[in-house]
Design a protein around this motif. Structure first.
Motif, PDB file in Angstrom:
ATOM      1  N   LEU A 153      34.770  32.632  44.172  1.00 27.22           N
ATOM      2  CA  LEU A 153      35.651  32.266  43.065  1.00 27.22           C
ATOM      3  C   LEU A 153      37.045  32.832  43.286  1.00 27.22           C
ATOM      4  O   LEU A 153      38.049  32.169  42.977  1.00 27.22           O
ATOM      5  CB  LEU A 153      35.068  32.806  41.753  1.00 27.22           C
ATOM      6  CG  LEU A 153      35.935  32.694  40.501  1.00 27.22           C
ATOM      7  CD1 LEU A 153      36.130  31.233  40.113  1.00 27.22           C
ATOM      8  CD2 LEU A 153      35.299  33.466  39.346  1.00 27.22           C
ATOM      9  N   VAL A 154      37.110  34.050  43.813  1.00 26.93           N
ATOM     10  CA  VAL A 154      38.403  34.725  43.994  1.00 26.93           C
ATOM     11  C   VAL A 154      39.306  33.923  44.929  1.00 26.93           C
ATOM     12  O   VAL A 154      40.484  33.703  44.651  1.00 26.93           O
ATOM     13  CB  VAL A 154      38.188  36.156  44.534  1.00 26.93           C
ATOM     14  CG1 VAL A 154      39.530  36.828  44.824  1.00 26.93           C
ATOM     15  CG2 VAL A 154      37.379  36.985  43.541  1.00 26.93           C
ATOM     16  N   GLY A 155      38.745  33.460  46.039  1.00 31.02           N
ATOM     17  CA  GLY A 155      39.544  32.717  47.010  1.00 31.02           C
ATOM     18  C   GLY A 155      39.893  31.313  46.579  1.00 31.02           C
ATOM     19  O   GLY A 155      40.714  30.649  47.226  1.00 31.02           O
ATOM     20  N   SER A 156      39.303  30.852  45.473  1.00 33.57           N
ATOM     21  CA  SER A 156      39.562  29.483  45.014  1.00 33.57           C
ATOM     22  C   SER A 156      40.787  29.382  44.111  1.00 33.57           C
ATOM     23  O   SER A 156      41.194  28.288  43.738  1.00 33.57           O
ATOM     24  CB  SER A 156      38.338  28.938  44.265  1.00 33.57           C
ATOM     25  OG  SER A 156      38.245  29.484  42.963  1.00 33.57           O
ATOM     26  N   VAL A 157      41.371  30.540  43.751  1.00 29.88           N
ATOM     27  CA  VAL A 157      42.558  30.553  42.899  1.00 29.88           C
ATOM     28  C   VAL A 157      43.674  31.307  43.616  1.00 29.88           C
ATOM     29  O   VAL A 157      43.464  31.888  44.681  1.00 29.88           O
ATOM     30  CB  VAL A 157      42.260  31.197  41.521  1.00 29.88           C
ATOM     31  CG1 VAL A 157      41.197  30.405  40.776  1.00 29.88           C
ATOM     32  CG2 VAL A 157      41.833  32.654  41.677  1.00 29.88           C
ATOM     33  N   HIS A 158      44.831  31.318  43.006  1.00 23.75           N
ATOM     34  CA  HIS A 158      45.990  31.910  43.672  1.00 23.75           C
ATOM     35  C   HIS A 158      46.753  32.830  42.726  1.00 23.75           C
ATOM     36  O   HIS A 158      46.522  32.839  41.512  1.00 23.75           O
ATOM     37  CB  HIS A 158      46.918  30.798  44.189  1.00 23.75           C
ATOM     38  CG  HIS A 158      46.246  29.821  45.097  1.00 23.75           C
ATOM     39  ND1 HIS A 158      45.948  30.110  46.404  1.00 23.75           N
ATOM     40  CD2 HIS A 158      45.782  28.555  44.867  1.00 23.75           C
ATOM     41  CE1 HIS A 158      45.350  29.078  46.955  1.00 23.75           C
ATOM     42  NE2 HIS A 158      45.229  28.115  46.040  1.00 23.75           N
ATOM     43  N   GLY A 159      47.668  33.575  43.312  1.00 21.61           N
ATOM     44  CA  GLY A 159      48.595  34.382  42.532  1.00 21.61           C
ATOM     45  C   GLY A 159      47.923  35.493  41.752  1.00 21.61           C
ATOM     46  O   GLY A 159      46.955  36.118  42.197  1.00 21.61           O
ATOM     47  N   ARG A 160      48.433  35.728  40.557  1.00 26.07           N
ATOM     48  CA  ARG A 160      47.974  36.868  39.765  1.00 26.07           C
ATOM     49  C   ARG A 160      46.546  36.698  39.275  1.00 26.07           C
ATOM     50  O   ARG A 160      45.832  37.677  39.094  1.00 26.07           O
ATOM     51  CB  ARG A 160      48.920  37.071  38.580  1.00 26.07           C
ATOM     52  CG  ARG A 160      50.362  37.353  39.007  1.00 26.07           C
ATOM     53  CD  ARG A 160      51.270  37.505  37.812  1.00 26.07           C
ATOM     54  NE  ARG A 160      52.675  37.502  38.208  1.00 26.07           N
ATOM     55  CZ  ARG A 160      53.680  37.693  37.377  1.00 26.07           C
ATOM     56  NH1 ARG A 160      53.445  37.889  36.083  1.00 26.07           N
ATOM     57  NH2 ARG A 160      54.921  37.672  37.790  1.00 26.07           N
ATOM     58  N   LEU A 161      46.153  35.452  39.050  1.00 29.17           N
ATOM     59  CA  LEU A 161      44.770  35.233  38.627  1.00 29.17           C
ATOM     60  C   LEU A 161      43.807  35.685  39.719  1.00 29.17           C
ATOM     61  O   LEU A 161      42.724  36.218  39.424  1.00 29.17           O
ATOM     62  CB  LEU A 161      44.540  33.758  38.301  1.00 29.17           C
ATOM     63  CG  LEU A 161      43.119  33.396  37.866  1.00 29.17           C
ATOM     64  CD1 LEU A 161      42.703  34.171  36.612  1.00 29.17           C
ATOM     65  CD2 LEU A 161      42.988  31.893  37.624  1.00 29.17           C
ATOM     66  N   ARG A 162      44.211  35.504  40.965  1.00 26.95           N
ATOM     67  CA  ARG A 162      43.353  35.957  42.079  1.00 26.95           C
ATOM     68  C   ARG A 162      43.153  37.472  42.013  1.00 26.95           C
ATOM     69  O   ARG A 162      42.049  37.979  42.244  1.00 26.95           O
ATOM     70  CB  ARG A 162      43.993  35.556  43.407  1.00 26.95           C
ATOM     71  CG  ARG A 162      43.082  35.751  44.607  1.00 26.95           C
ATOM     72  CD  ARG A 162      43.596  34.969  45.803  1.00 26.95           C
ATOM     73  NE  ARG A 162      42.713  35.163  46.943  1.00 26.95           N
ATOM     74  CZ  ARG A 162      43.053  35.801  48.056  1.00 26.95           C
ATOM     75  NH1 ARG A 162      44.264  36.304  48.180  1.00 26.95           N
ATOM     76  NH2 ARG A 162      42.191  35.931  49.039  1.00 26.95           N
ATOM     77  N   LEU A 163      44.215  38.198  41.673  1.00 31.82           N
ATOM     78  CA  LEU A 163      44.103  39.652  41.528  1.00 31.82           C
ATOM     79  C   LEU A 163      43.158  40.021  40.384  1.00 31.82           C
ATOM     80  O   LEU A 163      42.336  40.931  40.503  1.00 31.82           O
ATOM     81  CB  LEU A 163      45.475  40.267  41.280  1.00 31.82           C
ATOM     82  CG  LEU A 163      46.475  40.241  42.433  1.00 31.82           C
ATOM     83  CD1 LEU A 163      47.811  40.823  41.971  1.00 31.82           C
ATOM     84  CD2 LEU A 163      45.946  41.035  43.622  1.00 31.82           C
ATOM     85  N   LEU A 164      43.266  39.299  39.271  1.00 27.36           N
ATOM     86  CA  LEU A 164      42.415  39.596  38.127  1.00 27.36           C
ATOM     87  C   LEU A 164      40.950  39.377  38.467  1.00 27.36           C
ATOM     88  O   LEU A 164      40.100  40.248  38.214  1.00 27.36           O
ATOM     89  CB  LEU A 164      42.807  38.711  36.939  1.00 27.36           C
ATOM     90  CG  LEU A 164      41.941  38.875  35.685  1.00 27.36           C
ATOM     91  CD1 LEU A 164      42.151  40.243  35.058  1.00 27.36           C
ATOM     92  CD2 LEU A 164      42.237  37.779  34.670  1.00 27.36           C
TER      93      LEU A 164
END
Length: 303
Positions: free
Chosen positions: A246-257
């Motif tokens: 899931l983490v690698g499927s999003v970008h930017g700050r949401l990826r950090l969260l």
């Protein structure tokens, strides 16, 4: 609303939202956009309050009961409070009706409208707390997973909805992560939960490892309890691995969260293992360095 009543309502809201800093996992960290932080805190306020109602942890004085229209002589009736809270929640989703009574639901109302959130996840969290009033033990792991579907998975789904990133695959991965985090929390809180007359270790697994409830009340865990905790911890670890993409499927700050959620779970499992699976003296918790290491591993797509 009179000035005194308004001040009381504001105090109730602050008291609930103030618990965010003590949570195992970050609720709305500083690096997120302000709009996301505000909206996630509104969702947190709902989730925290419904848990406090279900656990009997509301602030003394009965202010929440008064706000929900529950008579003072029944302010300790958790089922009645949950019913009143659900009725107030339904006002959030009824644009033609009156506004909600509770300030935390007033705070949630614009978030629901801004992101077109649906009642399902919120009702799931209320249902989980209703279940806590009736079900104190779980026979099988599948029974526990069904409980986590109500008690944990809605939170991840709401995070995806608020950030506009929900897809069926992301929801599936998020559910795995949230269920894992719930299992980890249950392992950390075995003694505390037993004090509330709740056991979240499946009965079939307790039998398999020859663990009795009396063993969970000991000051330290014996070999059988440690083996059972290790078995459940591996289940949580496997779920975290399943959800980690899931983490690698999003970008930017949401990826950090999202990396923080996965890393927090992994670090907590490592802390439990470092305690040799003896969770009875108190919840094993990871240090900041371990959390940062796990976050780095998760962001690199390893683990």
């Amino acid at each position: 609303m009179t000035p005194t009543a308004a001040a009381s309502a504001a105090g109730v809201e602050r008291a609930t939202l103030g618990k965010a800093s003590a949570e195992n996992f970050p609720v709305a960290p500083f690096f997120l956009p302000r709009s996301w932080r505000d909206d996630l805190m509104a969702v947190y306020g709902f989730a925290r309050l419904v848990d406090d109602i279900g656990d009997g942890d509301l602030a003394p004085g009965g202010a929440d009961a008064r706000l929900l229209g529950v008579p003072a002589d029944r302010a300790g009736d958790r089922t009645l409070l949950l019913d009143a809270f659900e009725a107030d929640l339904r006002r959030v989703f009824d644009p033609s009706g009156p506004e909600p009574r509770h300030p935390l639901l007033c705070r949630l109302l614009p978030v629901v409208r801004r992101h077109a959130l649906t009642p399902g996840p919120f009702l799931g969290l209320i249902a989980a707390n209703r279940q806590d009033q009736l079900v104190k033990r779980y026979e099988t792991y599948d029974d526990l997973l069904a409980y986590c579907e109500l008690s944990a998975n809605p939170v991840g789904r709401l995070v995806l909805a608020v950030t506009g990133t929900a897809t069926p695959e992301r929801i599936r991965r998020s559910d795995a992560v949230c269920t894992a985090l719930q299992i980890v929390e249950h392992l950390q809180d075995v003694a505390e939960d037993l004090g509330r007359d709740r056991v979240y270790l499946p009965a079939t697994d307790m039998k398999r490892f020859h663990v009795r409830e009396a063993d969970l009340a000991a000051p330290t865990a014996g070999a059988s309890v440690r083996a059972l905790v290790a078995y459940q911890a591996q289940r949580a670890r496997d779920l975290l691995d399943e959800g980690a993409p899931l983490v690698g499927s999003v970008h930017g700050r949401l990826r950090l969260l999202l990396a923080g959620f996965v890393a927090g779970g992994r670090a907590a499992v490592r802390a439990i293992a470092a305690a040799e699976y003896d969770v009875l003296p108190g919840p094993p918790k990871p240090g900041k360095l371990q959390l940062l290491r796990e976050a780095g591993v998760t962001l690199r797509g390893k683990g």
